[in-house]
Design a protein around this motif. Structure first.
Motif, PDB file in Angstrom:
ATOM      1  N   HIS A  35       0.848  -1.290  -0.141  1.00  0.00           N
ATOM      2  CA  HIS A  35       0.027  -0.177   0.041  1.00  0.00           C
ATOM      3  C   HIS A  35       0.709   1.255   0.056  1.00  0.00           C
ATOM      4  CE1 HIS A  35      -0.044  -0.945   4.465  1.00  0.00           C
ATOM      5  NE2 HIS A  35       0.697   0.237   4.418  1.00  0.00           N
TER       6      HIS A  35
ATOM      7  N   SER B 177      -5.050  -6.155   6.928  1.00  0.00           N
ATOM      8  CA  SER B 177      -4.069  -5.072   6.931  1.00  0.00           C
ATOM      9  C   SER B 177      -3.186  -5.006   7.952  1.00  0.00           C
ATOM     10  CB  SER B 177      -5.180  -3.720   7.131  1.00  0.00           C
ATOM     11  OG  SER B 177      -4.596  -2.595   7.164  1.00  0.00           O
TER      12      SER B 177
ATOM     13  N   HIS C 257      -5.889   3.385   6.451  1.00  0.00           N
ATOM     14  CA  HIS C 257      -5.267   3.601   5.221  1.00  0.00           C
ATOM     15  C   HIS C 257      -4.605   2.477   4.336  1.00  0.00           C
ATOM     16  CE1 HIS C 257      -1.185   4.127   7.085  1.00  0.00           C
ATOM     17  NE2 HIS C 257      -0.829   3.856   6.049  1.00  0.00           N
ATOM     18  N   GLY C 258      -4.362   1.412   5.112  1.00  0.00           N
ATOM     19  CA  GLY C 258      -3.907   0.192   4.662  1.00  0.00           C
ATOM     20  C   GLY C 258      -4.894  -0.467   3.825  1.00  0.00           C
TER      21      GLY C 258
ATOM     22  N   PHE D   4      -5.572   1.876  -1.611  1.00  0.00           N
ATOM     23  CA  PHE D   4      -5.680   1.122  -2.807  1.00  0.00           C
ATOM     24  C   PHE D   4      -7.071   0.622  -3.431  1.00  0.00           C
ATOM     25  CE2 PHE D   4      -4.951  -2.529   0.222  1.00  0.00           C
ATOM     26  CZ  PHE D   4      -5.737  -3.360   0.024  1.00  0.00           C
TER      27      PHE D   4
ATOM     28  N   SER E  31      -2.347  -6.690   2.872  1.00  0.00           N
ATOM     29  CA  SER E  31      -1.806  -5.267   2.586  1.00  0.00           C
ATOM     30  C   SER E  31      -0.761  -4.865   3.410  1.00  0.00           C
ATOM     31  CB  SER E  31      -3.376  -4.241   2.616  1.00  0.00           C
ATOM     32  OG  SER E  31      -2.724  -2.803   2.680  1.00  0.00           O
TER      33      SER E  31
ATOM     34  N   CYS F 237       2.825  -6.490  -6.356  1.00  0.00           N
ATOM     35  CA  CYS F 237       1.822  -7.070  -6.563  1.00  0.00           C
ATOM     36  C   CYS F 237       1.771  -8.631  -6.654  1.00  0.00           C
ATOM     37  CB  CYS F 237       0.782  -6.666  -7.327  1.00  0.00           C
ATOM     38  SG  CYS F 237      -0.788  -7.657  -7.436  1.00  0.00           S
TER      39      CYS F 237
END
Length: 265
Positions: free
Chosen positions: A10, A44, A111-112, A116, A162, A256
């Motif tokens: 992320h 996360s 935000h993790g 995205f 993530s 990824c």
């Protein structure tokens, strides 16, 4: 068609407002999946808890769990729906495997998750269930927890870890024009173990991987953990494919990896 599991870096929270090679890749990523997922489950790095937590909200609030960033970042809202039925199903799978868990309501997406997802699903119209990680567990235990969710992939649920494979904020170099050699060597070593599905080596990465304490400092190993949770969710297929690799600030790894399922490169 079975969904893959996936590990996504992320990066910096500013990924949400940036236009770069990684964000362009993310915009196209969903088209590479066998079909649009009916829901997304995210382990996360920014939800680190000794007790496995499962989000259980009808609509998620947006956490701005960072400081010192551009003001526009704090105005971003990503009101993704939850899926209480899926949350219960996940809880049942954990219970069936004797894993204590708790339902988590009202926390919001950190935000993790939303950084995205906002690029993958800009309309915030795909249900999301966020799961915690436990950075104090062994890699084998983290993998085993992910494995408990394998069947979800056959039900058109996308399982994502993530975090960040190389994530050491103390070694950032804002002026770097190329990635640090040590970061690349670590990433390449991890990548080889993933492609070989070499769990023996991966579970012992803290002793065996090159430059491990630069890449995964003790104070930030929660960013590596989601890789193992996501990988475990594809234990039935044991196939790893790297779709993207880049770096920010000399060493923050943006990559990824997809595990199992069907993806087009």
């Amino acid at each position: 068609m079975t969904q893959p599991a996936m590990f996504l870096a992320h990066g910096s929270p500013t990924l949400a407002i940036e236009d770069n090679n990684y964000t362009q890749f993310l915009k196209q990523l969903i088209q590479q999946l066998p079909r649009r997922p009916r829901a997304v489950v995210v382990f996360s790095a920014h939800f680190d808890s000794p007790v496995q937590a499962v989000s259980n909200d009808d609509v998620h609030e947006t956490m701005h769990d960072f400081y010192g960033f551009p003001e526009e970042m704090y105005g971003i809202d990503y009101p993704a729906p939850g899926d209480r039925e899926l949350s219960k199903q996940i809880g049942d799978l954990f219970a069936d495997n004797n894993l204590p868990y708790e339902m988590s309501s009202g926390r919001g997406l950190d935000h993790g998750v939303w950084v995205f997802l906002r690029t993958l699903f800009p309309k915030a119209d795909v249900p999301v269930v966020e799961l915690s990680v436990d950075s104090r567990r062994s890699p084998a235990e983290q993998y085993a927890i992910g494995k408990m969710l394998t069947q979800l992939r056959q039900e058109n649920v996308l399982v994502i870890g993530s975090g960040g494979l190389v994530h050491n904020l103390r070694l950032l170099d804002s002026g770097a024009s190329s990635p640090a050699d040590w970061a690349v060597e670590f990433d390449e070593w991890i990548g080889q173990q993933l492609q070989d599905w070499n769990l023996r080596m991966l579970f012992d990465y803290e002793r065996r991987a090159p430059h491990v304490r630069k890449a995964v400092p003790v104070y930030a190993n929660e960013h590596f953990a989601p890789l193992l949770y996501a990988m475990g969710a594809a234990d039935d297929e044991r196939r790893a494919v790297k779709l993207f690799q880049d770096y920010q600030y000399g060493s923050i790894s943006l990559n990824c990896w997809v595990f199992g399922g069907t993806v087009s490169k």
